[in-house]
Design an enzyme around this catalytic site. Structure first.
Site, PDB file in Angstrom:
ATOM      1  N   THR A 256       0.431  -0.646  -0.143  1.00  0.00           N
ATOM      2  CA  THR A 256       0.210   0.166   0.191  1.00  0.00           C
ATOM      3  C   THR A 256       0.704   0.962   0.263  1.00  0.00           C
ATOM      4  O   THR A 256       0.684   2.713  -0.406  1.00  0.00           O
ATOM      5  CB  THR A 256      -0.989   0.194   1.194  1.00  0.00           C
TER       6      THR A 256
ATOM      7  N   TYR B 220      -8.122  -0.578  -3.711  1.00  0.00           N
ATOM      8  CA  TYR B 220      -6.635   0.567  -4.455  1.00  0.00           C
ATOM      9  C   TYR B 220      -5.538  -0.457  -5.236  1.00  0.00           C
ATOM     10  O   TYR B 220      -5.749  -1.783  -4.496  1.00  0.00           O
ATOM     11  CB  TYR B 220      -6.176   1.496  -3.461  1.00  0.00           C
TER      12      TYR B 220
ATOM     13  N   THR C 175       1.341  -4.864   4.351  1.00  0.00           N
ATOM     14  CA  THR C 175       1.392  -4.997   5.562  1.00  0.00           C
ATOM     15  C   THR C 175       0.774  -5.857   5.666  1.00  0.00           C
ATOM     16  O   THR C 175       1.065  -6.692   6.676  1.00  0.00           O
ATOM     17  CB  THR C 175       0.464  -3.991   6.204  1.00  0.00           C
ATOM     18  N   ASP C 176      -0.065  -6.199   5.059  1.00  0.00           N
ATOM     19  CA  ASP C 176      -0.232  -7.739   5.250  1.00  0.00           C
ATOM     20  C   ASP C 176       0.207  -9.437   5.437  1.00  0.00           C
ATOM     21  O   ASP C 176       0.102  -9.821   6.619  1.00  0.00           O
ATOM     22  CB  ASP C 176      -1.234  -8.453   3.495  1.00  0.00           C
TER      23      ASP C 176
ATOM     24  N   LYS D  64       0.153  -7.454  12.263  1.00  0.00           N
ATOM     25  CA  LYS D  64      -1.026  -6.696  11.695  1.00  0.00           C
ATOM     26  C   LYS D  64      -2.207  -7.570  12.734  1.00  0.00           C
ATOM     27  O   LYS D  64      -1.786  -8.472  12.582  1.00  0.00           O
ATOM     28  CB  LYS D  64      -0.899  -6.805  10.930  1.00  0.00           C
TER      29      LYS D  64
ATOM     30  N   GLU E 238       0.814 -36.349  25.335  1.00  0.00           N
ATOM     31  CA  GLU E 238      -0.245 -36.980  25.070  1.00  0.00           C
ATOM     32  C   GLU E 238      -0.491 -36.665  23.990  1.00  0.00           C
ATOM     33  O   GLU E 238      -1.267 -36.837  23.464  1.00  0.00           O
ATOM     34  CB  GLU E 238      -1.458 -36.222  26.084  1.00  0.00           C
TER      35      GLU E 238
HETATM   36  N1  DAS Z   1      -1.889  -3.679  -0.063  1.00  0.00           N
HETATM   37  C1  DAS Z   1      -1.856  -4.803   0.747  1.00  0.00           C
HETATM   38  C2  DAS Z   1      -0.099  -5.250   1.054  1.00  0.00           C
HETATM   39  O1  DAS Z   1      -0.050  -5.338  -0.143  1.00  0.00           O
HETATM   40  C3  DAS Z   1      -1.784  -4.253   2.260  1.00  0.00           C
HETATM   41  C4  DAS Z   1      -0.666  -2.782   2.603  1.00  0.00           C
HETATM   42  O2  DAS Z   1      -0.030  -2.599   1.973  1.00  0.00           O
HETATM   43  O3  DAS Z   1      -1.233  -2.620   3.954  1.00  0.00           O
HETATM   44  O4  DAS Z   1      -0.387  -6.134   2.123  1.00  0.00           O
END
Ligand code: DAS
Length: 347
Positions: A35, A49, A115-116, A188, A309
């Site tokens: 992003t 987006y 971020t993912d 995250k 176990e």
């Molecule tokens: N577009 C997603 C990613 O590339 C989310 C982000 O970057 O915030 O992980």
């Protein structure tokens, strides 16, 4: 002005600017997409987006202030949403970071990432970078075209941390939203908000106040220079899949993993890593086929500890995605269950 005085004054000015340029740390920014490099049709659009739309030089040009902190170079590693990040790309990234940091001319590295799955790549580098020079990941929750996009400030703060002499030897770091997190613990935690990166049990390494990093904690877990893992000449990482535990979870997920000849399985168990009778049968079948299975917890927090176990190794405090990263890395060096369990207890 007397010509001699003019020449001496000019020489002093030139030598001062050369000196101040070379005295600034040299930081290389490696861009992978996400992003932070995303664009939308309108400045109010913050979902739906396109990730990874703009290149590293555009990211750098948008934050001219970073040039007062460091000498900056940029390299493009990939330009993708991090849901499409692969073990081949993170291996290439680790090898490139190792090559850069081996040079006396490079003082630190900043990596821009989606971020993912940022926490997975950052943890992989925490295990495999052979240097105590700063490696800092950053990202954004709002695309570059949004009102109050968070990417430019995050990039500035990431470069500030990477250029700080105090940042050395702390393992790979993640800088977003004025916080400095450890790649070992941070993840995250929210799908859309800007304060999404957290380590609920362990907290942050520090904060950035008024443009200055203030470090508060150090990580005890083994990382970077003390890590035994060396992937600098590795061609491919082993294949490890995650199987999720839930009511009615079927044994056939394990059959699928076995028939695809995976090298390892992480079972994201319920609660403290508990296992249904069906998955217990699946784990035993996989272990018989020579596959290493690690039990983690789908809660994402807390410890999964050994239970005589139950079959399988245990993830300690690693969430299932990071347990997968450690298992892939461990299996690239050896296949001994006792050693691998020891890595889970100490990395
Ligand atoms: N577009 C997603 C990613 O590339 C989310 C982000 O970057 O915030 O992980």
């Amino acid at each position: 002005m007397n010509i001699k005085i003019f020449i001496v004054a000019a020489m002093i000015l030139i030598s001062q600017s050369v000196f101040s340029a070379s005295s600034r740390p040299h930081i290389v920014i490696l861009a992978t997409g996400g992003t932070i490099a995303g664009t939308a049709e309108s400045n109010t659009q913050t979902t739906g987006y396109k990730s990874g739309a703009i290149g590293v030089q555009t990211l750098i040009n948008a934050v001219t202030e970073i040039n007062t902190i460091a000498r900056i170079d940029g390299q493009q590693i990939s330009n993708i949403g991090s849901e499409n990040m692969t073990s081949d790309i993170i291996l290439k990234l680790s090898q490139q970071v190792n090559a850069l940091l081996a040079s006396n001319d490079v003082d630190g590295v900043v990596i821009t990432h989606g971020t993912d799955t940022l926490d997975e790549t950052a943890y992989f580098l925490n295990l495999t970078v052979k240097s105590d020079k700063p490696v800092v990941f950053t990202a954004a929750m709002r695309p570059a075209t949004a009102i109050s996009a968070d990417g430019p400030m995050n990039l500035l703060e990431a470069v500030t941390v990477a250029a700080d002499p105090n940042a050395k030897g702390r393992g790979v770091m993640v800088v977003l939203n004025d916080r400095i997190g450890s790649a070992r613990f941070i993840t995250k935690t929210n799908s859309t908000t800007m304060d999404t990166f957290k380590a609920p049990e362990e907290g942050y390494l520090g904060i950035i106040v008024g443009g200055k990093p203030q470090f508060e904690n150090r990580v005890e877990k083994t990382h970077t220079l003390r890590s035994v893992f060396d992937v600098r000449n590795l061609k491919k990482l082993p294949t490890v899949v995650i199987i999720y535990g839930y009511q009615d979870d079927p044994e056939y997920m394990f059959d699928a993993a076995i028939s695809h000849h995976v090298d390892g399985i992480v079972y994201a168990g319920t609660g403290a890593g508990s296992v249904s009778v069906r998955s217990e049968a699946g784990i035993k079948k996989a272990e018989k086929a020579g596959i290493i299975v690690v039990r983690a917890s789908r809660t994402g927090n807390g410890i999964v500890s050994s239970d005589k176990e139950l079959p399988g190794l245990v993830s300690n405090s690693l969430n299932p995605a990071k347990a997968r990263i450690l298992l892939m890395t461990a299996l690239s060096q050896n296949k001994k269950p006792v050693l691998i369990q020891n890595y889970f207890n100490t990395y």
